[in-house]
Design an enzyme around this catalytic site. Sequence first.
Site, PDB file in Angstrom:
ATOM      1  N   HIS A 150      12.115 -18.006 -59.038  1.00 43.17           N
ATOM      2  CA  HIS A 150      12.871 -19.264 -59.063  1.00 43.17           C
ATOM      3  C   HIS A 150      13.095 -19.651 -60.530  1.00 43.17           C
ATOM      4  O   HIS A 150      12.531 -20.628 -61.020  1.00 43.17           O
ATOM      5  CB  HIS A 150      12.090 -20.342 -58.322  1.00 43.17           C
ATOM      6  CG  HIS A 150      12.919 -21.503 -57.881  1.00 43.17           C
ATOM      7  ND1 HIS A 150      14.245 -21.673 -58.247  1.00 43.17           N
ATOM      8  CD2 HIS A 150      12.600 -22.595 -57.104  1.00 43.17           C
ATOM      9  CE1 HIS A 150      14.702 -22.793 -57.710  1.00 43.17           C
ATOM     10  NE2 HIS A 150      13.732 -23.362 -57.024  1.00 43.17           N
ATOM     11  N   GLN A 179      14.079 -23.274 -61.684  1.00 43.72           N
ATOM     12  CA  GLN A 179      12.970 -24.212 -61.628  1.00 43.72           C
ATOM     13  C   GLN A 179      12.110 -24.104 -62.880  1.00 43.72           C
ATOM     14  O   GLN A 179      11.660 -25.110 -63.438  1.00 43.72           O
ATOM     15  CB  GLN A 179      12.115 -23.941 -60.394  1.00 43.72           C
ATOM     16  CG  GLN A 179      10.929 -24.884 -60.252  1.00 43.72           C
ATOM     17  CD  GLN A 179      11.356 -26.321 -60.040  1.00 43.72           C
ATOM     18  OE1 GLN A 179      12.136 -26.601 -59.146  1.00 43.72           O
ATOM     19  NE2 GLN A 179      10.865 -27.230 -60.870  1.00 43.72           N
ATOM     20  N   ARG A 182      21.411 -18.789 -53.449  1.00 44.86           N
ATOM     21  CA  ARG A 182      20.042 -19.123 -53.045  1.00 44.86           C
ATOM     22  C   ARG A 182      19.772 -18.341 -51.768  1.00 44.86           C
ATOM     23  O   ARG A 182      20.404 -18.571 -50.737  1.00 44.86           O
ATOM     24  CB  ARG A 182      19.925 -20.630 -52.804  1.00 44.86           C
ATOM     25  CG  ARG A 182      18.526 -21.106 -52.417  1.00 44.86           C
ATOM     26  CD  ARG A 182      18.553 -22.608 -52.240  1.00 44.86           C
ATOM     27  NE  ARG A 182      17.300 -23.165 -51.752  1.00 44.86           N
ATOM     28  CZ  ARG A 182      16.304 -23.601 -52.515  1.00 44.86           C
ATOM     29  NH1 ARG A 182      16.419 -23.535 -53.828  1.00 44.86           N
ATOM     30  NH2 ARG A 182      15.218 -24.099 -51.988  1.00 44.86           N
ATOM     31  N   ARG A 238      15.953 -30.432 -63.298  1.00 45.34           N
ATOM     32  CA  ARG A 238      16.754 -29.362 -62.702  1.00 45.34           C
ATOM     33  C   ARG A 238      18.220 -29.554 -63.068  1.00 45.34           C
ATOM     34  O   ARG A 238      18.921 -28.587 -63.385  1.00 45.34           O
ATOM     35  CB  ARG A 238      16.583 -29.352 -61.171  1.00 45.34           C
ATOM     36  CG  ARG A 238      15.256 -28.839 -60.665  1.00 45.34           C
ATOM     37  CD  ARG A 238      15.090 -27.345 -60.889  1.00 45.34           C
ATOM     38  NE  ARG A 238      16.130 -26.571 -60.238  1.00 45.34           N
ATOM     39  CZ  ARG A 238      16.136 -26.242 -58.942  1.00 45.34           C
ATOM     40  NH1 ARG A 238      15.118 -26.605 -58.157  1.00 45.34           N
ATOM     41  NH2 ARG A 238      17.110 -25.518 -58.442  1.00 45.34           N
ATOM     42  N   CYS A 287       7.174 -28.322 -57.770  1.00 50.22           N
ATOM     43  CA  CYS A 287       8.632 -28.158 -57.765  1.00 50.22           C
ATOM     44  C   CYS A 287       9.317 -28.865 -56.602  1.00 50.22           C
ATOM     45  O   CYS A 287      10.537 -28.995 -56.607  1.00 50.22           O
ATOM     46  CB  CYS A 287       8.993 -26.682 -57.790  1.00 50.22           C
ATOM     47  SG  CYS A 287       8.692 -25.805 -56.246  1.00 50.22           S
ATOM     48  N   ASP A 292       2.301 -25.654 -55.599  1.00 52.03           N
ATOM     49  CA  ASP A 292       3.521 -25.575 -54.795  1.00 52.03           C
ATOM     50  C   ASP A 292       3.099 -25.550 -53.331  1.00 52.03           C
ATOM     51  O   ASP A 292       1.923 -25.328 -52.997  1.00 52.03           O
ATOM     52  CB  ASP A 292       4.311 -24.317 -55.154  1.00 52.03           C
ATOM     53  CG  ASP A 292       5.740 -24.328 -54.616  1.00 52.03           C
ATOM     54  OD1 ASP A 292       6.173 -25.365 -54.074  1.00 52.03           O
ATOM     55  OD2 ASP A 292       6.427 -23.298 -54.732  1.00 52.03           O
TER      56      ASP A 292
END
Length: 317
Positions: A141, A144, A114, A302, A274, A232
Amino acid sequence: MSLASDRVAGGGRPAPRHFLELMDHDAATLRRMLDLGVQAKRGQVEGKPLAGKTVALIFEKPSTRTRVSFEVGIRQLGGDAIVLSSKDMQLGRGETPADTARVLSRYVDAIMLRTDNVAKIRELAEHATIPVINGLTDVSHPCQLMADLMTFEEHRGPIAGQVVAWTGDGNNVAQSFIQAAARFDFTLRLATPPELAPPAQLVDWARREGARIELTADPHAAVAGARCVVTDTWVSMSDEKGDAQISRHNLLAPYQLNAALLKGAAPDAIVMHCLPAHRGEEITDEVMDGPQSVVFDEAENRLHAQKGVLLWALGAA
């Protein structure tokens, strides 16, 4: 740049199954990962398929959902996880991603990174002889999106042919949605300020792949009749501060996902975010806690979607 091909690594070994971008894989491969995730969620994965496997989880950016979901998922599948931050590693002190990849490939069976630097994960994958999984970069991502796709299909059935609306910043999650639209055959409408639109090169790629991508500056036009509305946070962990942050908020204020905006969507539309959410900024409490929100189902998924990615990457199912 695709690194998830079927090229053969040095020594004649099959190339590792990297999961860097949705665009690196065809629809059938991505569907296979989703199916494995659904099976894991339903308890249909037998035994401990990751027994004897160790996954290094490297965090150069803070995380709640990514860390917990990966660590728990690996352990539930019978594997072991080693959690590392940049301060724990020479990678944060000048060692190249290539050298880190070569070393970790001798110790562990897969790497999740990440990071804010997409070049770093690409270099890591190019030199690793084990799978590398993208846990987030500044441009995408994908884990996600696998959870989002799983969540939509749990609640509303196949996503092919549906309309998904995005309102807000054309950020990394929005860019992964563009890739997903090209692979899962849904229409994606993105409402962003022109200054924060997603990269034209990515939109052009998706359209060449047959995706139906609609760009607008009008959130009401994007949301009209959509079965899913997504937003988001307006300012990510490493984004602007001070005056630049105020300017960004001013640009994005008309894109807030609130009851008035949601009213224009399909009557059975679901709402996604998310997380983490800045309540009262990009989304209101009324919407996030309302009956159309699937935000916490999305967060749970997730765990399950990433199990599917892990099982596929490690050839364990």
